[in-house]
Design an enzyme around this catalytic site. Sequence first.
Site, short mmCIF file in Angstrom:
data_model
loop_
_atom_site.label_atom_id
_atom_site.label_comp_id
_atom_site.label_asym_id
_atom_site.label_seq_id
_atom_site.Cartn_x
_atom_site.Cartn_y
_atom_site.Cartn_z
N TYR A 1 33.16 32.29 49.51
CA TYR A 1 31.93 32.80 48.89
C TYR A 1 31.49 32.08 47.62
CZ TYR A 1 35.32 35.39 45.96
OH TYR A 1 36.35 35.73 45.12
N ARG B 1 33.98 32.56 36.47
CA ARG B 1 35.36 32.66 36.96
C ARG B 1 35.73 31.37 37.68
NH1 ARG B 1 36.14 36.64 41.49
NH2 ARG B 1 36.48 34.72 42.64
N HIS C 1 39.91 35.47 42.22
CA HIS C 1 40.00 36.78 41.57
C HIS C 1 41.46 37.12 41.28
CE1 HIS C 1 39.56 41.09 40.91
NE2 HIS C 1 40.46 41.28 41.86
C1 TPP Z 1 37.42 52.21 40.68
C2 TPP Z 1 37.77 50.94 41.41
N1 TPP Z 1 36.98 50.51 42.42
C3 TPP Z 1 37.28 49.36 43.07
C4 TPP Z 1 38.38 48.64 42.72
C5 TPP Z 1 38.70 47.32 43.44
N2 TPP Z 1 38.48 46.19 42.55
C6 TPP Z 1 39.49 45.54 41.96
S1 TPP Z 1 38.98 44.30 40.98
C7 TPP Z 1 37.34 44.60 41.33
C8 TPP Z 1 36.25 43.75 40.70
C9 TPP Z 1 35.96 44.06 39.29
O1 TPP Z 1 35.11 43.09 38.78
P1 TPP Z 1 34.82 42.94 37.24
O2 TPP Z 1 34.62 44.28 36.62
O3 TPP Z 1 33.73 41.96 37.09
O4 TPP Z 1 36.18 42.37 36.64
P2 TPP Z 1 36.91 40.98 36.94
O5 TPP Z 1 37.84 41.24 38.09
O6 TPP Z 1 35.88 39.95 37.25
O7 TPP Z 1 37.66 40.67 35.69
C10 TPP Z 1 37.23 45.66 42.21
C11 TPP Z 1 35.97 46.16 42.74
C12 TPP Z 1 39.19 49.11 41.67
N3 TPP Z 1 40.26 48.44 41.21
N4 TPP Z 1 38.85 50.25 41.01
#
Ligand code: TPP
Length: 352
Positions: free
Chosen positions: A265, A252, A256
Amino acid sequence: MTELAAESPLLRVIGDDATPDGATDLTDAALLALHRSLLLLRTYDERSVVYHRQGRIGTYAISWGHEAIQAGAVHALEERDWIFPSYRESAVGLLRGIPPATVLSWWRGHPSGWWNPAQYGVASICVPIATQVPHAAGFAWGCRLREDDRVALVFFGDGATSEGAFHEGANLAAVKKAPLVLLCNNNQWAISTPLAEQSAAATLADKAAGYGMPGVRVDGTDALAVHDAVREAAAQARAGEGPTFVEAVTYRAAPHATADDPSAYVDPDRVEEARRDECLGRLEGYLQRRGLLNEKLAQSVRAEALDLMRQGIAAAEAEPPADPALLFEHALGDPPASFAHDLAELRRIQGG
Ligand SMILES: Cc1ncc(C[n+]2csc(CCOP(=O)(O)OP(=O)(O)O)c2C)c(N)n1
Ligand SMILES: [Mg+2]
């Protein structure tokens, strides 16, 4: 015996200083169409960050550097196949004809930001992590039951592989031999949680063996490699051989989302490296080596994409404000008395 992905190398087509370009069977026209899609997604992303800073859209999940995964995958599918995006792939519908104004309206929280999935073969954007995986598995299983030869492709992140919904969807799809491509964008971060704290598996694709499906690992900055891996997975799915887990490995290179400050971080040198090796530049280098792309053509494709975005934000902003009654109308069959009061309050705020 299923070979563990950790034991097989990362699939690559586009070369670098050390490795020559590999072969592709895509025609020149198909290669240029893929480039156009990458550039459209890149332009959408860069403009969306600007629109956010100007207060014209809400919090936005940045997809900079992930365009090869998104465009490579969509170009490997048939038009009739369905795509199940997360917030990270908010723009993927543009490649299926969803107007930029619709997606920008989604980020504005406006009801005109929704579309009929059946019209484009693109499901609604899922924000709760991994919830789109069982949706896609169910859709794919339904296709199989109806002897309809469509395939479903679901996008999700590295973090999503720790969720129950991912497990349930992947397991069901494998047991039912559902025609599903599970495409994991392993960008090595789930907000501030690094991959090492996400999973103790040697690779995420190794999880596939536990479900009894093939797992492949591909360079997520190589649009041609992603394309080939997804096309192969989709062909197997269509032939009744069930799902494949494709792990597209990338890093990435952006926050985010617009609300995130990764300087707390992330190692800035690693981000710099990822920005240097980003996917659009890699594809453009490849096309230039093949004599298919020059600066003039790239400029005109970029100008066209910029124009689409300008028209898109203007159209999104021209939408009249949403009626706050929409928040309540379909919430409960027997609405409590407080709803009327809350609606009156919202109307008062909107009027003032
Ligand atoms: C069920 C749930 N738990 C927590 C969140 C908060 N949250 C939003 S994005 C994220 C990270 C997800 O990471 P990843 O699956 O690697 O996807 P990326 O954002 O890197 O594309 C989290 C924990 C959420 N949206 N849904
Ligand atoms: Mg991630």
